[in-house]
Design a protein around this motif. Structure first.
Motif, short mmCIF file in Angstrom:
data_model
loop_
_atom_site.label_atom_id
_atom_site.label_comp_id
_atom_site.label_asym_id
_atom_site.label_seq_id
_atom_site.Cartn_x
_atom_site.Cartn_y
_atom_site.Cartn_z
N GLY A 139 0.82 -1.21 0.00
CA GLY A 139 0.00 0.00 0.00
C GLY A 139 0.85 1.27 0.00
N GLY A 140 1.91 1.23 0.79
CA GLY A 140 2.77 2.40 0.90
C GLY A 140 3.49 2.72 -0.40
N MET A 141 3.94 1.67 -1.07
CA MET A 141 4.63 1.89 -2.35
C MET A 141 3.67 2.50 -3.36
SD MET A 141 6.64 -1.73 -2.71
CE MET A 141 7.65 -1.38 -4.16
N ARG A 162 3.08 6.19 -2.75
CA ARG A 162 4.19 7.01 -3.22
C ARG A 162 4.20 7.10 -4.74
NH1 ARG A 162 9.22 4.59 -0.34
NH2 ARG A 162 7.80 2.90 0.19
N THR A 213 -2.58 8.13 4.37
CA THR A 213 -3.25 7.16 5.25
C THR A 213 -2.69 5.75 5.15
OG1 THR A 213 -4.97 7.52 3.65
CG2 THR A 213 -5.57 7.74 5.95
N ASP A 214 -2.23 5.35 3.97
CA ASP A 214 -1.76 3.98 3.83
C ASP A 214 -0.26 3.85 4.02
OD1 ASP A 214 -3.91 2.35 3.67
OD2 ASP A 214 -4.18 2.55 1.51
N LEU A 215 0.36 4.93 4.44
CA LEU A 215 1.81 4.90 4.58
C LEU A 215 2.20 4.58 6.01
CD1 LEU A 215 2.74 8.13 2.62
CD2 LEU A 215 2.52 5.79 1.78
N ASP A 216 3.33 3.90 6.17
CA ASP A 216 3.79 3.75 7.55
C ASP A 216 4.31 5.10 8.03
OD1 ASP A 216 6.77 4.01 7.47
OD2 ASP A 216 6.63 2.24 6.20
N LEU A 217 4.42 5.23 9.32
CA LEU A 217 4.75 6.55 9.88
C LEU A 217 6.07 7.08 9.36
CD1 LEU A 217 3.59 6.36 13.58
CD2 LEU A 217 2.43 7.27 11.59
N VAL A 218 7.00 6.16 9.11
CA VAL A 218 8.31 6.61 8.67
C VAL A 218 8.21 7.20 7.26
CG1 VAL A 218 10.69 5.91 8.28
CG2 VAL A 218 9.36 4.84 10.10
N VAL A 219 7.51 6.47 6.38
CA VAL A 219 7.32 6.99 5.02
C VAL A 219 6.40 8.20 5.07
CG1 VAL A 219 6.61 6.45 2.69
CG2 VAL A 219 7.61 4.68 4.10
N GLN A 220 5.39 8.14 5.93
CA GLN A 220 4.48 9.28 6.05
C GLN A 220 5.26 10.54 6.36
OE1 GLN A 220 0.56 9.58 8.00
NE2 GLN A 220 1.66 10.41 9.73
N ARG A 232 6.83 -1.35 9.27
CA ARG A 232 6.86 -0.38 8.19
C ARG A 232 6.18 -0.93 6.94
NH1 ARG A 232 11.95 2.74 6.96
NH2 ARG A 232 10.29 3.45 5.60
N SER A 233 5.89 -0.04 6.04
CA SER A 233 5.27 -0.41 4.78
C SER A 233 6.13 -1.44 4.05
CB SER A 233 5.12 0.85 3.94
OG SER A 233 4.66 0.54 2.68
N GLN A 252 -7.11 -4.11 4.26
CA GLN A 252 -6.56 -2.75 4.19
C GLN A 252 -7.26 -1.94 3.11
OE1 GLN A 252 -2.35 -3.01 3.62
NE2 GLN A 252 -2.03 -0.83 3.85
N SER A 265 -7.75 3.04 9.33
CA SER A 265 -6.84 4.10 8.87
C SER A 265 -7.57 5.25 8.19
CB SER A 265 -5.81 3.52 7.91
OG SER A 265 -6.45 3.03 6.76
N HIS A 298 0.73 0.70 11.56
CA HIS A 298 2.07 1.26 11.71
C HIS A 298 2.01 2.45 12.64
CE1 HIS A 298 0.57 4.20 8.93
NE2 HIS A 298 0.24 3.23 8.11
N ALA A 324 8.91 8.48 14.49
CA ALA A 324 8.18 9.11 13.39
C ALA A 324 6.77 9.54 13.81
CB ALA A 324 8.11 8.17 12.20
#
Ligand SMILES: Nc1ncnc2c1ncn2[C@@H]1O[C@H](COP(=O)(O)OP(=O)(O)OP(=O)(O)O)[C@@H](O)[C@H]1O
Ligand SMILES: Nc1ncnc2c1ncn2[C@@H]1O[C@H](COP(=O)(O)OP(=O)(O)OP(=O)(O)O)[C@@H](O)[C@H]1O
Ligand SMILES: [Mg+2]
Ligand SMILES: [Mg+2]
Lengths: 262, 273
Positions: free
Chosen positions: A151-153, A156, A177-184, B46-47, B96, B180, B210, B253
């Motif tokens: 989802g995160g990819m 982006r 919303t679908d990103l992990d916090l680090v990528v967010q 993480r993603s 998801q 989410s 996450h 983060a």
């Protein structure tokens, strides 16, 4: 000519529930400036996504525009010329925005073609956008289909496609919303940087007040299709006036074990 | 006995390069853990670390490349027909990607009725009543039942999917980023609802997220995943002591509660209108 401000004026969107008309967006006005980020917040179902779709002329069937127009520097613009030219978009739910049988390369090429920007520098431009959003393994990712990506990819990739248009304004509906916090955090920093570097004007739809705190300059609060409060971000957090705003800020602060003062 | 457990699960995918040669990609490796009845476990990561893949394996939508999934101590591939039925009913996954998880031509009512038809003995009237009940539980208006997925908002559709999973009274709900799209206020009331079901029926949850803030609030135990492996496991109360770099990255983060008094952008001094 590139615009400095984009205004949504007196936007109303209606639908029929049975035979009863129902307003989904009700006389909404909002101004977005280049170099600034305006957040649009509000409860689920309050009309945030509908506002974006209506402004861009992409309302779903069964829903219609009852009133309103969009101006760029005071000049009314047709929705069709807004899209891509003046406004790039990132929509909610990245997965459904991609064609399952097409690779990411197909999507990128198609985006450039649709904008009439497909030329000999296409590969470079695609690479620049993808690296900007942290999809560093460009060749590999371009060969993937949506189902092969997390989802995160995908999120982006959607932002990378939006960047390809080089439009002065960006409508971002729940871009993280679908990103992990680090990528967010990386994407929020990226948006922040784009606002600085490309002097982008952003309409940021989000339900996460943490995102608002990190990024927004101004905030408009939506409740049942109406803007009920509009203020600089500090005021929203420190002195929210409308009860809906107070409810959103209170719930947000409680995630951190904090309380709304006074 | 554990409700569900993963025993040394591995998963590889084959992706195809331009030359048609298969590239094997290890997505999960040596995953073992167990969830007991009535427990809430958070799966943080993480993603792309493999959370959704693991969720699909746990409900039997996909097969692991190695290792196995046990339901009440028995491999889910070795269940008899009746037991399979029970497994399908008792272990629900809320995906998801909600638009992708529903049939776009079905109304919300039909979407929620489907598992009721396959997995319960309810007749039509009973199913209709149950639909009304779960819609209300998910704080959705009753008239949403006649709408199509394309006619509801992102957060509403997410709650429809949650309602569908809860409709059959499962023993374990795997929530894959299932809250989410909700604002914090709705998230809080959804969590309160899940907690109530847990108290009343002993429902267990695997809460895939996450967002450390939510994990901290909701779960009693946290598993942290990184690149297909579980790298850390600790009680939520001890989240501050996370050691693994992947866990710390997630912790650091977390977004700020309040806006910073930062240098305002360019024309910040302009009035709003
Ligand atoms: N195609 C449609 N036909 C009729 N009503 C619709 C349609 N799509 C959405 N709605 C309704 O319009 C209202 C506003 O929806 P919208 O998608 O703008 O909400 P939102 O603020 O973006 O919410 P979320 O945070 O959940 O994404 C909701 O009550 C929804 O049920
Ligand atoms: N069907 C598939 N074929 C090939 N690769 C896949 C497939 N499904 C997932 N992957 C890969 O497996 C990895 C894990 O993906 P998964 O969706 O499980 O991640 P995730 O932790 O849920 O991420 P996110 O938080 O972004 O949803 C990713 O690198 C993804 O590209
Ligand atoms: Mg929306
Ligand atoms: Mg996932």
């Amino acid at each position: 000519m590139i615009g400095e401000t984009l205004s949504i004026e007196n936007l109303s969107v209606a639908t029929l529930v049975g035979s009863e008309p129902r307003m989904l967006v009700d006389g909404l006005s909002l101004t977005i400036r280049r170099g600034r980020i305006s957040a649009l917040v509000g409860a689920s179902g309050s009309g945030k996504s509908m506002t974006c779709s209506a402004a861009l002329g992409v309302l779903p069937p069964g829903v219609n525009l009852a009133s309103g127009r969009v101006t760029v520097d005071g000049m009314a613009r047709e929705a069709a010329t807004l899209r891509g030219r003046h406004v790039a978009t990132i929509m909610q739910n990245p997965r459904s925005a991609f064609n399952p049988v097409r690779t990411m390369r197909d999507h990128a090429v198609e985006t450039l073609k649709a904008l009439g920007r497909f030329g000999s520098d296409a590969a470079d431009r695609i690479e620049v956008s993808m690296v900007a959003v942290g999809l560093d393994d460009v060749k590999h990712v371009l060969g993937l289909h949506a189902f092969e990506m997390s989802g995160g990819m995908l999120q982006r990739m959607m932002i990378a496609l939006a960047l390809l248009s080089e439009a002065p304004f960006l409508f971002a509906d729940e871009p993280t919303t679908d990103l992990d916090l680090v990528v967010q955090l990386r994407v929020l920093e990226l948006l922040d940087r784009l606002v600085e570097e490309r002097n982008l004007g952003v309409l940021l739809v989000t339900h996460d007040m943490g995102v608002v705190a990190r990024l927004a300059d101004e905030v408009a609060v939506l409740d049942q299709g109406r803007v009920v409060e509009q203020a600089p971000v500090m005021d929203i957090f420190q002195a929210p006036r409308h009860h809906v705003t107070r409810m959103l800020v209170r719930a947000h602060l409680s995630l951190y074990g904090m309380e709304l003062e006074a | 006995m554990s409700l569900i457990s993963a025993v040394d699960i591995g998963k590889t995918y084959q992706t195809h390069s331009l030359l048609g040669r298969g590239i094997r990609k290890q997505v999960l490796e040596n995953i073992s853990f167990a969830i007991k009845e009535g427990e809430t476990v958070a799966l943080l990561g993480r993603s792309g670390c493999g959370k959704s893949t693991l969720a699909r394996l746990l409900v039997g939508l996909e097969q692991p490349s190695s290792g196995k999934v046990l339901y009440r101590g028995r491999s889910i591939n070795a269940l008899r027909r009746r037991e399979t039925q029970g497994f399908r009913r008792n272990v629900q996954l809320v995906f998801q990607d909600s638009p992708g998880a529903v049939n776009g031509r079905f109304t919300v009512r039909a979407i929620i009725c489907e598992p009721l038809r396959h997995l319960t003995a309810l007749d039509q009237t009973g199913r209709e009543a149950r639909v009304r009940e779960v819609l209300e539980m998910a704080e959705l208006p009753a008239n949403i039942a006649d709408m199509l997925p394309s006619q509801v908002s992102g957060g509403q559709l997410q709650r429809v999917c949650l309602a569908r999973a809860l409709a059959v009274n499962p023993k374990l709900v795997i929530l894959d980023e299932a809250l989410s799209n909700l604002d914090t206020h709705l998230q809080a009331s959804a969590l309160a609802l899940l907690a109530k079901l847990q108290r009343d029926n002993g429902t267990a949850y695997l809460f895939v997220t996450h967002d450390l803030r939510l994990a901290r609030r909701f779960a009693s135990r946290c598993l942290v995943m990184d690149e297909g492996r579980i790298v850390e496991e600790l009680p939520t109360a001890a989240l501050e002591d996370m050691r693994h770099p992947a866990s710390r990255l997630l912790r650091d983060a977390v977004l700020p509660p309040m806006p910073a008094v930062r240098q305002l952008r360019g024309r910040a001094s302009l009035p709003l209108e």
